[in-house]
Design a protein around this motif. Structure first.
Motif, PDB file in Angstrom:
ATOM      1  N   THR A 610       0.802  -1.134  -0.005  1.00 28.86           N
ATOM      2  CA  THR A 610       0.221   0.174   0.129  1.00 28.86           C
ATOM      3  C   THR A 610       0.982   1.301   0.215  1.00 28.86           C
ATOM      4  OG1 THR A 610      -0.232  -0.154   2.411  1.00 28.86           O
ATOM      5  CG2 THR A 610      -1.914  -1.284   1.267  1.00 28.86           C
ATOM      6  N   LEU A 611       0.588   2.230  -0.887  1.00 25.20           N
ATOM      7  CA  LEU A 611       0.996   3.520  -0.587  1.00 25.20           C
ATOM      8  C   LEU A 611       0.432   4.481   0.096  1.00 25.20           C
ATOM      9  CD1 LEU A 611       3.292   5.534  -1.904  1.00 25.20           C
ATOM     10  CD2 LEU A 611       1.842   5.680  -3.675  1.00 25.20           C
ATOM     11  N   TRP A 612       1.030   4.989   1.140  1.00 27.09           N
ATOM     12  CA  TRP A 612       0.312   6.062   2.111  1.00 27.09           C
ATOM     13  C   TRP A 612       1.067   7.472   1.895  1.00 27.09           C
ATOM     14  CZ3 TRP A 612      -3.479   4.854   6.176  1.00 27.09           C
ATOM     15  CH2 TRP A 612      -3.616   3.655   6.199  1.00 27.09           C
ATOM     16  N   LYS A 613       0.185   8.510   1.795  1.00 23.83           N
ATOM     17  CA  LYS A 613       0.706   9.643   1.639  1.00 23.83           C
ATOM     18  C   LYS A 613       0.077  10.796   2.538  1.00 23.83           C
ATOM     19  CE  LYS A 613       0.814   9.552  -3.701  1.00 23.83           C
ATOM     20  NZ  LYS A 613       0.583  10.240  -4.969  1.00 23.83           N
ATOM     21  N   SER A 649      -4.644  23.065   3.473  1.00 26.40           N
ATOM     22  CA  SER A 649      -5.178  21.858   3.418  1.00 26.40           C
ATOM     23  C   SER A 649      -4.439  20.558   4.053  1.00 26.40           C
ATOM     24  CB  SER A 649      -5.577  21.261   2.049  1.00 26.40           C
ATOM     25  OG  SER A 649      -4.607  21.152   1.185  1.00 26.40           O
ATOM     26  N   PHE A 650      -5.035  19.552   4.593  1.00 29.00           N
ATOM     27  CA  PHE A 650      -4.138  18.576   5.058  1.00 29.00           C
ATOM     28  C   PHE A 650      -4.701  17.412   4.422  1.00 29.00           C
ATOM     29  CE2 PHE A 650      -3.236  15.137   8.171  1.00 29.00           C
ATOM     30  CZ  PHE A 650      -2.003  14.992   7.931  1.00 29.00           C
ATOM     31  N   SER A 651      -3.977  16.236   3.839  1.00 30.60           N
ATOM     32  CA  SER A 651      -4.770  15.153   3.382  1.00 30.60           C
ATOM     33  C   SER A 651      -3.887  13.893   3.683  1.00 30.60           C
ATOM     34  CB  SER A 651      -5.075  15.333   1.827  1.00 30.60           C
ATOM     35  OG  SER A 651      -3.731  15.318   1.335  1.00 30.60           O
ATOM     36  N   ILE A 652      -4.657  12.773   3.834  1.00 31.23           N
ATOM     37  CA  ILE A 652      -4.145  11.357   4.194  1.00 31.23           C
ATOM     38  C   ILE A 652      -4.747  10.556   2.942  1.00 31.23           C
ATOM     39  CG2 ILE A 652      -3.734   9.467   5.666  1.00 31.23           C
ATOM     40  CD1 ILE A 652      -4.032  11.330   7.916  1.00 31.23           C
ATOM     41  N   SER A 671      -8.250   5.888  -1.330  1.00 26.76           N
ATOM     42  CA  SER A 671      -9.044   6.392  -0.021  1.00 26.76           C
ATOM     43  C   SER A 671      -8.464   7.648   0.247  1.00 26.76           C
ATOM     44  CB  SER A 671      -9.185   5.601   0.938  1.00 26.76           C
ATOM     45  OG  SER A 671     -10.092   5.974   2.109  1.00 26.76           O
ATOM     46  N   SER A 672      -9.136   8.593   0.966  1.00 23.63           N
ATOM     47  CA  SER A 672      -8.416   9.922   1.289  1.00 23.63           C
ATOM     48  C   SER A 672      -9.435  10.458   2.158  1.00 23.63           C
ATOM     49  CB  SER A 672      -8.191  10.544   0.170  1.00 23.63           C
ATOM     50  OG  SER A 672      -9.081  11.104  -0.738  1.00 23.63           O
ATOM     51  N   ILE A 673      -8.841  11.075   3.203  1.00 25.80           N
ATOM     52  CA  ILE A 673      -9.756  12.049   4.015  1.00 25.80           C
ATOM     53  C   ILE A 673      -8.967  13.414   4.096  1.00 25.80           C
ATOM     54  CG2 ILE A 673      -8.050  11.669   6.112  1.00 25.80           C
ATOM     55  CD1 ILE A 673     -10.746  11.858   7.838  1.00 25.80           C
ATOM     56  N   ILE A 674      -9.786  14.465   3.835  1.00 21.88           N
ATOM     57  CA  ILE A 674      -9.220  15.768   3.450  1.00 21.88           C
ATOM     58  C   ILE A 674      -9.694  16.946   4.242  1.00 21.88           C
ATOM     59  CG2 ILE A 674      -8.849  17.494   1.737  1.00 21.88           C
ATOM     60  CD1 ILE A 674      -9.938  14.286   0.469  1.00 21.88           C
ATOM     61  N   TRP A 675      -8.780  17.738   5.049  1.00 26.26           N
ATOM     62  CA  TRP A 675      -9.108  19.069   5.694  1.00 26.26           C
ATOM     63  C   TRP A 675      -8.870  20.084   5.166  1.00 26.26           C
ATOM     64  CZ3 TRP A 675      -6.375  22.745   7.660  1.00 26.26           C
ATOM     65  CH2 TRP A 675      -7.275  23.906   8.380  1.00 26.26           C
ATOM     66  N   GLU A 676      -9.687  21.046   4.940  1.00 28.83           N
ATOM     67  CA  GLU A 676      -9.525  22.120   3.935  1.00 28.83           C
ATOM     68  C   GLU A 676      -9.918  23.559   4.409  1.00 28.83           C
ATOM     69  OE1 GLU A 676     -10.270  23.292  -0.742  1.00 28.83           O
ATOM     70  OE2 GLU A 676      -9.466  21.337  -0.109  1.00 28.83           O
ATOM     71  N   LYS A 677      -9.367  24.657   4.229  1.00 25.08           N
ATOM     72  CA  LYS A 677      -9.919  25.833   4.911  1.00 25.08           C
ATOM     73  C   LYS A 677      -9.692  26.923   3.870  1.00 25.08           C
ATOM     74  CE  LYS A 677     -10.382  28.933   8.797  1.00 25.08           C
ATOM     75  NZ  LYS A 677     -10.003  29.174  10.303  1.00 25.08           N
TER      76      LYS A 677
END
Length: 844
Positions: A610-613, A649-652, A671-677
């Motif tokens: 798996t590749l995690w970013k 923004s911060f993303s995983i 799959s991704s989870i993103i926080w953004e302002k």
């Protein structure tokens, strides 16, 4: 250059997947180190390496196979980008009220304005710079609502899409958001092709709407003639084929047709018109049934590919795209308007490989056009104030208009092979670009807007005419853009650094814009499994053609008003110097180019296939163009570069590069989870930020009961602060099935909303735009596509696409609406309910 070995070495750059030749890489690095010790001061000794070492800025890639097996919807390119961490769709674009539309949705990348992305096809930009972003006031007489894209490309006809959203290489320019780089299909020594047919309709769609309004086309008006679309039918068909002409020469031809018929009620009621003496006549027209509003989109493309030699390839392509829109309002007689958007272009690309470098040349020409034709090229408004509430009866359209954009482009790039220089590897790159853009704004004949105000029953007593005329005219403007860039990717042991600089100059702004871009990557453990990436980049946007031509929109506008007994402004009167000019702008000749500064930090980790970013991106937008009053209570607006914005923004994200085998299935996930302002002191609509008042203070706003600085105003669109996406692709070879699932969750959010250009008069700051805080609950949506390609069908396949499988009722936006008593109410806009698409394919 001496001591260059004939056998080139393969260098595996700092990839994220463990490679079995890593030991060989270490041996090469040891050899490099030994040579460095031996020839420390001899800069003439170099070693040419074949493979690229620049693996820092890997774009998000969507392949043709992923397009084919995933959800397609209307077939637009932007529909495929909605789950990428850096991309957000417009809230209004997700409304289920307008499911009959087929035009591409607007997107933002890293919080930038939707019109500041660079859309490219085969290396050449196809951006529409004639103010494609709506100003929020609906259809107007001075602009034609279009799209950011010059070509409405059908995604089923392309090979792949690459999206660059951070640490973007220097060869890409003219954006402050991101780059959407599309590659069309290319002949690859095969003979064959594919054809398709797909369809959906309102009967296959559950529509959610706010029950405080009658969801009926009879409630549409002239500014928003297609707001409600309860009944529609959409179909599309097309295909592509490739064939060899000779052993080294082949062609690919693609074509598609997409259409939508939207059933709408015809006009009924009182219709004002002018008789032969130019007197007002009111006619009562009864119910006339239904008529279709229509949407048609056509795409044609051909690419001729020539494998000239083992090292040289050439491609010549021609693309044509046209979108036709016929709309009308049931509340205004003779209001039908045909709007056509078309683009035609040709591109030539030559790539040749030398022992030391790869040389690429690109040349292209495009002509983009938006044309509007009204059933009645003048407008009559009869305003009856003799009763309460007052009544208004209208007839006519928004006027004929045509805009044309012509682009000429030439680009060349020389990409050197990696070269060993002492203890380091270098991969230089140099390039040059030339672009000329010409815009033409045309109004073939005078367009009049007549308004008659009737106050009492006494004939013509105190009755009043108000007439505006947009005089016929032909206006054009052009500018030339030059760009040059240079960068070098340097690899030293575990460290890779890319140093780049880009220079842009155009003769409209007449400024040289230097854009430094620095990106570093460090292999933390030395095994290619863990990489830390950080960078700083500056991106300069495009100098919008609309700024150069904004004056043309109102240059011919004159206004006259007077009482009917004078009749100086009545229809048929001669336009003379007594008609007031309405030019209302200054400052267009002193603008600078908008730009953004980006800081990014990320970690990429390979773990168990798996590749995690992990990625954080911060951007500051500068010099964004806004308009403001020239002075207090002035109707003259002056353009300047006081606009600014910020994005965090911060993303995983996680994916598996190789499919997981579970039983008889092959599975891949993204799959991704993103926080953004996002924050901005200007609305994200229209380059000119038009406000009807002309006296508004742009430095402050009235938000949620308080006066605040405009720069602190929350985003008015593209403002999903927390998102979670999960995509699962499953192949079941034994059953000839492929199943695609996508799950989207959007967290609770709030946004600033301004309804009907509301104002607040403040004693200290004057007239301010009035915004309201609107809160929205979290939403969840599950889309699915099942495709079956049985072996006995000899290339035939069928797929069923289901949007919003669980039929969730998700609120996406709010809008203002005037009810039958002319009271403004705020209504909810909902995401599309459960919807089915059926598609048939045949590969040959």
């Amino acid at each position: 250059m001496k001591n260059v070995p004939s056998l080139s070495y393969l260098i595996i750059s700092m990839g994220l997947i463990s490679c079995p030749v890593m030991a060989e890489q270490n041996e090469i690095q040891e050899t490099m180190s030994e040579q460095s010790d031996k020839e420390e001061n001899d800069v003439k000794d170099v070693l040419v390496i074949q493979a690229s070492i620049d693996d820092i800025s890997k774009p998000e890639v969507i392949t043709s196979e992923e397009i084919r097996t995933g959800t397609i919807g209307n077939g637009n390119v932007t529909d495929l980008l909605k789950t990428l961490p850096a991309v957000q769709m417009s809230n209004g674009g997700m409304s289920g009220n307008q499911q009959g539309e087929i035009k591409p949705n607007k997107i933002t990348i890293r919080g930038a304005n939707s019109y500041q992305n660079n859309f490219m096809l085969d290396g050449i930009s196809f951006n529409n710079d004639f103010d494609p972003s709506s100003d929020g006031n609906g259809v107007t007489s001075t602009t034609i609502e279009s799209s950011e894209q010059g070509f409405y490309i059908d995604s089923r006809l392309i090979d792949n899409i690459k999206v660059y959203d951070n640490n973007i290489p220097v060869e890409y320019g003219n954006f402050t958001g991101g780059v959407v780089d599309i590659t069309s299909k290319r002949w690859r020594y095969n003979n064959g092709g594919s054809i398709f047919f797909s369809s959906t309709r309102s009967a296959w769609n559950k529509v959610y709407y706010d029950h405080r309004v009658d969801f009926n086309t009879a409630n549409n008006d002239s500014s928003r003639p297609s707001r409600f679309q309860p009944h529609y039918k959409k179909e599309s068909f097309g295909g592509w084929f490739e064939a060899g002409i000779t052993d080294t020469l082949g062609i690919v031809f693609s074509a598609s047709h997409r259409e939508s018929d939207i059933s709408a009620v015809k006009f009924m009621g009182l219709s004002p018109s002018l008789n032969k003496n130019n007197d007002i006549v009111i006619t009562n027209k009864p119910y006339q049934g239904f008529k279709n509003q229509t949407r048609d989109s056509n795409n044609f493309s051909g690419k001729l590919s020539w494998y000239m030699t083992e090292n040289t390839n050439a491609d010549l392509s021609i693309n044509y795209s046209k979108h036709e829109d016929y709309s009308f309002s049931p509340k205004e007689d003779n209001s039908g308007t045909q709007t056509d958007h078309s683009g035609i272009g040709g591109m030539f690309e030559l790539t040749t490989n030398f022992d030391f470098a790869e040389l690429s040349l690109n040349a292209g020409y495009q002509q983009l056009q938006d044309k509007r034709k009204s059933d009645q090229n003048f407008f009559i408004g009869f305003n009856d104030y003799s009763q309460y509430p007052n009544k208004t009866y209208n007839s006519g359209g928004v006027g004929d208009l045509k805009t044309t954009q012509k682009n000429t482009n030439f680009k060349t790039k020389l990409q050197f092979r990696p070269i060993q220089f002492g203890a380091t590897l270098h991969e230089p790159k140099v390039g040059f670009e030339y672009g000329k853009t010409k815009g033409i704004y045309e109004r073939d004949k005078d367009y009049y807007r007549y308004n008659f105000y009737y106050f009492n029953m006494q004939p013509y007593m105190n009755d009043y005419w108000s007439t505006s005329v947009f005089e016929a005219g032909h206006h054009s403007a052009s500018y030339t853009n030059y760009a040059a860039y240079l960068d070098d990717t340097i690899k030293y042991q575990r460290l890779t650094i890319r140093l780049g600089i880009r220079l842009d100059y155009d003769d409209f702004v007449k400024e040289a814009n230097f854009a430094p871009r620095i990106t570093t990557s460090y292999d933390l453990l030395g095994n290619g499994q863990t990489n830390i990436i950080a960078g700083y980049s500056r991106y300069y946007g495009r100098n919008m053609l609309i700024y150069a031509l904004y004056g043309a929109q109102n240059a011919g506008l004159r206004h006259c008003s007077g009482f009917m007994d004078v009749e100086e402004c009545a229809p048929g009167t001669q336009i003379d110097d007594s008609w007031e000019h309405q030019t209302d702008f200054e400052g267009l000749n002193s603008l600078s180019t908008p730009y953004s500064d980006e800081f990014s930090f990320g970690l990429e980790q390979t773990l168990f296939n798996t590749l995690w970013k992990f990625q954080y991106v911060h951007r500051d937008g500068h010099n964004e163009v806004v308009s403001r009053p020239k002075a207090n209570n002035s109707v003259i607006k002056i353009f300047d570069n006081s606009g600014k914005s910020s994005h965090d923004s911060f993303s995983i994200s996680v994916s598996n590069p190789e499919p997981w085998l579970l039983g008889n299935t092959e599975n891949t996930i993204i799959s991704s989870i993103i926080w953004e302002k996002n924050k901005s002191n200007k609305p994200k609509n229209g380059y000119a930020s038009y406000d009807p008042s002309g006296r508004i203070n742009k430095d402050y706003v009235y938000y949620n009961g308080k006066v605040i600085k405009a720069s602190k105003l929350p985003a008015t669109d593209f403002n999903l602060p927390l998102r979670f996406n999960f995509e699962l692709r499953t192949q079941i070879p034994d059953w000839d099935l492929s199943v695609y699932n996508i799950f989207e969750w959007h967290g609770r959010r709030y946004q600033a909303a301004r309804y009907d250009n509301e104002y607040h008069n403040d004693s200290q700051h004057g007239q301010l735009a009035r915004y309201t805080r609107e809160d929205f609950a979290s939403t969840f949506r599950w889309d699915m596509k099942v495709s079956w390609a049985p072996s006995f069908a000899y290339g035939g396949s069928v797929s069923l696409e289901v949007d919003n499988v669980l039929n969730k009722k998700n609120i996406t936006d709010r809008y203002s609406y005037y009810n039958s008593t002319r009271d403004m109410v705020i209504l909810n806009s909902y995401d599309v309910g459960r919807q089915f698409w059926l598609q048939l394919n045949y590969d040959f």
